[in-house]
Design an enzyme around this catalytic site. Structure first.
Site, short mmCIF file in Angstrom:
data_model
loop_
_atom_site.label_atom_id
_atom_site.label_comp_id
_atom_site.label_asym_id
_atom_site.label_seq_id
_atom_site.Cartn_x
_atom_site.Cartn_y
_atom_site.Cartn_z
N HIS A 164 -9.45 2.50 -2.41
CA HIS A 164 -8.01 2.35 -2.15
C HIS A 164 -7.37 1.53 -3.26
O HIS A 164 -7.32 0.30 -3.18
CB HIS A 164 -7.86 1.68 -0.79
CG HIS A 164 -6.46 1.34 -0.38
ND1 HIS A 164 -5.35 2.01 -0.83
CD2 HIS A 164 -6.00 0.39 0.49
CE1 HIS A 164 -4.27 1.49 -0.26
NE2 HIS A 164 -4.64 0.50 0.52
N CYS B 285 0.82 -1.22 0.00
CA CYS B 285 0.00 0.00 0.00
C CYS B 285 0.85 1.26 0.00
O CYS B 285 0.43 2.30 -0.51
CB CYS B 285 -0.92 0.02 1.22
SG CYS B 285 -2.07 -1.35 1.31
N CYS C 134 -0.47 2.73 6.42
CA CYS C 134 0.04 1.41 6.76
C CYS C 134 0.30 0.62 5.49
O CYS C 134 -0.32 0.86 4.46
CB CYS C 134 -0.94 0.67 7.66
SG CYS C 134 -2.59 0.43 6.97
#
Length: 417
Positions: free
Chosen positions: A373, A92, A403
């Protein structure tokens, strides 16, 4: 040390990440990335032969998303062959890391013009991943294929980790649903006011037909009453084996934290949306910007990367924020805009509580719960959103972090010019 400046931030709208349902799901990943690179070139009248590197994050590096998309997308966008390209993966956190790497190269004096960013098409990743699983070629959690690693650092399903953290912190489902509703409300206001318009481009096909020109994922009619009716999304994973003959995802967490009673509470309304998207940041040295008439919008103040507990996986943003603030010589009170990825509502809720932040300053335009996302693209999206918000409000500093799988978090502080 030279200064590194942000000249521009560009992103696609986010399409629903389901094959055949989302508008972007039939677009080639390199085409999606090339759309952003072409827009950066055209908006800034770049001589692409002078681009030192395209540093591109891709998390789902499989099938059509494998290989060096940074290089291929630049070629697909019509960049000069002298423009290099590289692809990296910090899950991510990939495009924040790409931005940090690009800025570091400029600050070292080795580069003058860099494009950093990333892309993930979750519609394709999930479709292709399912095919691999059916063929017996994939599956399992982080490190599931390495028993030695799981014995040292058990790594579970991220949703189960989110539920475990909520249990350990005493954060309730009601707390998280309040955050989820607020994310939707803020996103709706931002879309209505056009807060994302400066950074968002239209994705078109080769004939100039519009593929997507708006956000597909938001649900502005979301209510607390509606969220209260949703079933937990990760309950099925709690007792699911992480690999053939291996421990369940719940047992992996209890291997390190035996006293934690994991209660499934996260659901689709308080977890990040599954979407497709790409985003890029144009970085330049002051000398290059001055020489070529490029107007800096922000200065890179400080950057960092940090690791944390891989078993809980999602807790690194707090230490990352503390570390980058220290590097910048700033305090939390200096930050006007905080962008913290809403991978799961508990990540942001814990971040706000641990740092004792003003909630109005954290994700003021909504976040991934409302907007989605696209994994390796999200960091660059957040940087662009933070910059747009600083310019809209007249703020000075923004801190962006998120994160990443494996228990990591990159972070960056920018200053509006």
């Amino acid at each position: 040390m030279a200064e590194a400046y942000i000249i521009d931030a560009v992103r696609t709208p986010r399409g629903i990440g389901k094959m055949g349902k989302g508008a972007l799901s039939q677009v080639h990943p390199e085409h999606l990335s090339a759309s952003v690179l072409a827009a950066i070139r055209d908006r800034n009248n770049l001589n692409t032969a002078e681009v030192d590197d395209v540093i591109w994050g891709v998390s789902g590096q499989l099938g059509l998303q494998a290989g060096d998309i940074g290089r291929n997308a630049a070629l697909d966008a019509g960049y000069d062959i002298k423009a290099g390209g590289v692809t990296l993966n910090r899950f991510c956190g990939s495009s924040i890391t790409a931005t940090n790497f690009g800025a570091a190269m400029i600050m070292s004096g080795m580069h003058d013009l860099v494009i950093a960013g990333g892309m993930d098409m979750m519609s394709y990743v999930n479709y292709y991943g399912a095919k691999m699983h059916e063929a017996g070629l994939g599956g399992g959690g982080m490190g599931a294929g390495n028993p030695r690693l799981q014995a040292k650092h058990p790594q579970s399903n991220q949703g189960v980790c989110a539920d475990a953290i909520a249990a350990m912190e005493g954060i309730t489902r009601e707390d998280l649903e309040e955050l989820g509703v607020e994310s939707q409300r803020r996103a709706a206001v931002s879309l209505k006011e056009g807060r994302f318009d400066k950074s968002t481009i239209t994705v078109k096909d080769d004939d100039g037909n519009v593929i997507l020109d708006h956000e597909e994922y938001p649900r502005p009619d979301t209510t607390k009453e509606g969220l209260a009716q949703l079933k937990p999304a990760f309950e099925m994973f709690l007792n699911m084996p992480s690999s053939k003959g291996g421990k369940t995802f719940g047992e992996l967490i209890n291997q390190k934290y035996p006293d934690v009673e994991i209660k499934p509470i996260h659901h689709v309304g308080i977890s990040s949306g599954v979407v497709d998207g790409a985003a890029g940041i144009l970085l330049a040295s002051k000398e290059y910007a001055d020489k070529h008439g490029l107007k800096p919008r922000a200065r890179i103040v400080a950057m960092t990367e940090i690791g944390d507990d891989p078993t809980l996986m999602l807790n690194a943003p707090v230490p990352a924020a503390k570390k980058v603030l220290e590097k910048a010589g700033l305090t939390k009170d200096d930050i006007d805009v905080w962008e913290v990825n809403e991978a799961f509502a508990v990540v942001v809720e814990k971040f706000i509580r641990d740092l004792d932040l003003d909630r109005a300053k954290v994700n003021p335009c909504g976040g991934s719960i409302a907007l989605g996302h696209p994994i390796a693209a999200t960091g660059a999206i957040l940087i662009g959103t933070a910059l747009d918000e600083l310019e809209r409000t007249g703020g000075r500093y923004a801190l962006i972090t998120m994160c990443a799988a494996g228990g990591m978090a990159p972070a960056i502080i920018i200053e509006r010019v």
